[in-house]
Design a protein around this motif. Structure first.
Motif, short mmCIF file in Angstrom:
data_model
loop_
_atom_site.label_atom_id
_atom_site.label_comp_id
_atom_site.label_asym_id
_atom_site.label_seq_id
_atom_site.Cartn_x
_atom_site.Cartn_y
_atom_site.Cartn_z
N MET A 1 -14.23 1.72 23.29
CA MET A 1 -14.29 3.02 22.50
C MET A 1 -13.96 2.64 21.06
O MET A 1 -13.11 2.30 20.92
CB MET A 1 -13.99 4.13 22.87
N VAL A 2 -14.98 3.07 20.03
CA VAL A 2 -14.80 2.76 18.58
C VAL A 2 -13.32 3.43 18.46
O VAL A 2 -13.37 4.82 18.60
CB VAL A 2 -15.85 3.15 17.74
N VAL A 3 -12.28 2.97 17.68
CA VAL A 3 -11.12 3.56 17.09
C VAL A 3 -11.05 3.27 15.62
O VAL A 3 -11.29 2.40 14.86
CB VAL A 3 -9.83 3.09 17.99
N VAL A 4 -10.53 4.27 14.96
CA VAL A 4 -10.36 4.37 13.56
C VAL A 4 -8.45 4.39 13.54
O VAL A 4 -8.05 5.42 14.03
CB VAL A 4 -11.14 5.51 12.79
N ALA A 5 -8.21 3.70 12.61
CA ALA A 5 -6.85 3.79 12.12
C ALA A 5 -6.50 3.77 10.71
O ALA A 5 -7.04 3.27 9.91
CB ALA A 5 -6.10 2.31 12.79
N GLU A 6 -5.59 4.85 10.44
CA GLU A 6 -5.13 5.15 8.97
C GLU A 6 -3.73 4.42 8.71
O GLU A 6 -2.91 4.99 9.73
CB GLU A 6 -5.39 6.34 8.77
N LEU A 7 -3.39 3.74 7.96
CA LEU A 7 -2.23 3.18 7.88
C LEU A 7 -1.93 2.68 6.59
O LEU A 7 -2.72 2.74 5.55
CB LEU A 7 -2.03 1.82 8.94
N GLU A 8 -0.56 2.48 6.06
CA GLU A 8 0.12 2.11 4.98
C GLU A 8 0.48 0.77 5.28
O GLU A 8 1.23 0.43 6.21
CB GLU A 8 1.16 3.04 4.43
N ILE A 9 0.25 -0.01 4.25
CA ILE A 9 0.76 -1.39 4.13
C ILE A 9 1.26 -1.92 2.94
O ILE A 9 0.90 -1.50 1.70
CB ILE A 9 -0.34 -2.52 4.44
N PRO A 10 2.68 -2.35 2.78
CA PRO A 10 3.35 -2.89 1.56
C PRO A 10 2.30 -3.68 0.64
O PRO A 10 1.60 -4.57 1.09
CB PRO A 10 4.59 -3.36 1.88
N ALA A 11 2.26 -3.55 -0.66
CA ALA A 11 1.62 -4.34 -1.46
C ALA A 11 1.77 -5.89 -1.56
O ALA A 11 1.00 -6.68 -1.26
CB ALA A 11 1.53 -4.08 -3.08
N ASP A 12 3.03 -6.20 -1.28
CA ASP A 12 3.33 -7.60 -1.10
C ASP A 12 3.07 -8.35 0.30
O ASP A 12 3.44 -9.38 0.18
CB ASP A 12 4.87 -7.68 -1.38
N ALA A 13 2.37 -7.74 0.91
CA ALA A 13 2.53 -8.15 2.33
C ALA A 13 0.79 -8.87 2.60
O ALA A 13 0.68 -9.41 3.63
CB ALA A 13 2.31 -6.98 3.70
N PHE A 14 -0.17 -8.54 1.65
CA PHE A 14 -1.26 -9.10 1.54
C PHE A 14 -1.86 -9.54 0.27
O PHE A 14 -1.27 -9.07 -0.90
CB PHE A 14 -2.39 -8.36 2.33
N ASP A 15 -2.93 -10.27 0.22
CA ASP A 15 -3.44 -10.98 -0.91
C ASP A 15 -3.81 -9.93 -2.02
O ASP A 15 -3.22 -10.15 -3.14
CB ASP A 15 -4.79 -11.75 -0.76
N LEU A 16 -4.82 -9.18 -1.71
CA LEU A 16 -5.05 -8.00 -2.72
C LEU A 16 -4.04 -7.28 -3.47
O LEU A 16 -3.91 -6.88 -4.47
CB LEU A 16 -6.22 -7.57 -2.52
N GLY A 17 -3.19 -7.04 -2.33
CA GLY A 17 -2.14 -6.09 -2.53
C GLY A 17 -1.27 -6.65 -3.49
O GLY A 17 -0.39 -5.97 -4.71
N ARG A 18 -0.89 -7.95 -3.33
CA ARG A 18 -0.15 -8.76 -4.32
C ARG A 18 -0.51 -8.79 -5.78
O ARG A 18 0.05 -8.58 -6.94
CB ARG A 18 0.14 -10.21 -3.86
N LEU A 19 -1.93 -8.78 -6.04
CA LEU A 19 -2.47 -9.05 -7.12
C LEU A 19 -2.72 -7.71 -7.83
O LEU A 19 -2.54 -7.53 -9.02
CB LEU A 19 -4.10 -9.38 -6.78
N SER A 20 -2.64 -6.48 -7.09
CA SER A 20 -2.38 -5.10 -7.56
C SER A 20 -1.14 -4.95 -8.26
O SER A 20 -0.71 -3.98 -9.14
CB SER A 20 -2.62 -4.20 -6.45
N GLN A 21 -0.05 -5.86 -8.12
CA GLN A 21 1.16 -5.69 -8.69
C GLN A 21 1.38 -6.59 -9.99
O GLN A 21 2.61 -6.63 -10.57
CB GLN A 21 2.27 -6.07 -7.65
N VAL A 22 0.58 -7.32 -10.31
CA VAL A 22 0.66 -8.37 -11.36
C VAL A 22 0.70 -7.57 -12.90
O VAL A 22 1.24 -8.26 -13.79
CB VAL A 22 -0.22 -9.43 -11.36
N THR A 23 -0.11 -6.52 -12.82
CA THR A 23 -0.12 -5.77 -14.21
C THR A 23 0.39 -4.35 -14.20
O THR A 23 -0.33 -3.75 -13.38
CB THR A 23 -1.54 -5.96 -14.93
N GLU A 24 1.22 -3.78 -14.79
CA GLU A 24 1.61 -2.62 -14.76
C GLU A 24 0.45 -1.82 -15.24
O GLU A 24 -0.20 -1.80 -16.44
CB GLU A 24 2.84 -2.23 -15.48
#
Length: 224
Positions: A1-24
């Motif tokens: 059965m298809v399931v949907v998950a909504e969650l929060e992940i720290p920015a420093d835990a994955f590639d694009l998240g880390r890039l989002s922190q390079v410039t204020e």
């Protein structure tokens, strides 16, 4: 059965998240994507910022990142720029497991933490994603898990997140969309205890979701 998950992940835990922190001052929003095998996921994203200088600083920092092979500005609309990114082979990223588990990224945006809405073909995919995060010490917080049937039932609430609904309700009640405006984004942000950028994001995305549901949804009667 298809399931949907909504969650929060720290920015420093994955590639694009880390890039989002390079410039204020830069806020990133991922385009809705479906895994495409060898092409990977997360190739396009929108970045919003206060001025031209912020984008120049962001591009310079991202292009100098070890995990990025190429960054290209595709289009600009007002204070938002659409980028295409190609990851270097050395990039250790969260997206690999999303591809392997055939997860569809319905929504992903943020500064820190990031908010994800992921759709899996079954509970197995969700379980393997969960195990991957545990094995690689990626901290995350689950906000909601539901089936596709439950997601369809949620359409009666326009599929707004609680944060979007709160911000949009506050905006409507206090005349943000009135002429002249009865409340500013700054005042909405202060009332909610968040940044002005976050308030803008919630109001804009919430309004867009409602308008799409109302204006773009067609019934059989519309075709007569």
């Amino acid at each position: 059965m298809v399931v949907v998950a909504e969650l929060e992940i720290p920015a420093d835990a994955f590639d694009l998240g880390r890039l989002s922190q390079v410039t204020e001052g830069i806020h990133i929003e991922l385009e809705r994507v479906v895994p495409t095998g060898n092409d990977g996921v997360m190739p396009f994203f929108w970045a919003s910022g206060p001025d031209h200088g912020a984008f120049e600083a962001f591009e310079s920092a991202v292009r100098g990142a070890e995990v990025v092979e190429r960054l290209t500005a595709v289009a600009r609309v007002d204070d938002r720029v659409l980028y295409h990114v190609v990851w270097a082979d050395s990039a250790a990223n969260l997206t690999e497991v999303l591809v392997s588990n055939e997860a569809t990224i319905l929504e992903a945006h943020g500064d820190d933490p990031w908010r994800f809405r992921l759709r899996f073909a079954d509970h197995r995919g969700l379980r393997e994603f969960h195990n991957y995060c545990l094995d690689h010490e990626i901290a995350f917080r689950v906000e909601r898990i539901y089936t596709l049937d439950e997601e369809q039932d949620a359409k009666y609430n326009f599929d707004l997140t609680p944060e979007q609904q709160s911000a949009l309700t506050l905006a409507v009640e206090h005349g943000y969309f009135s002429v002249p405006r009865g409340i500013s984004l700054k005042e909405i942000a202060e009332e909610l205890g968040i940044s002005q950028q976050a308030a803008s994001e919630r109001v804009r995305r919430g309004a867009e979701t409602v308008l799409q549901s109302v204006l773009l949804s067609r019934s059989a009667a519309d075709l007569e």
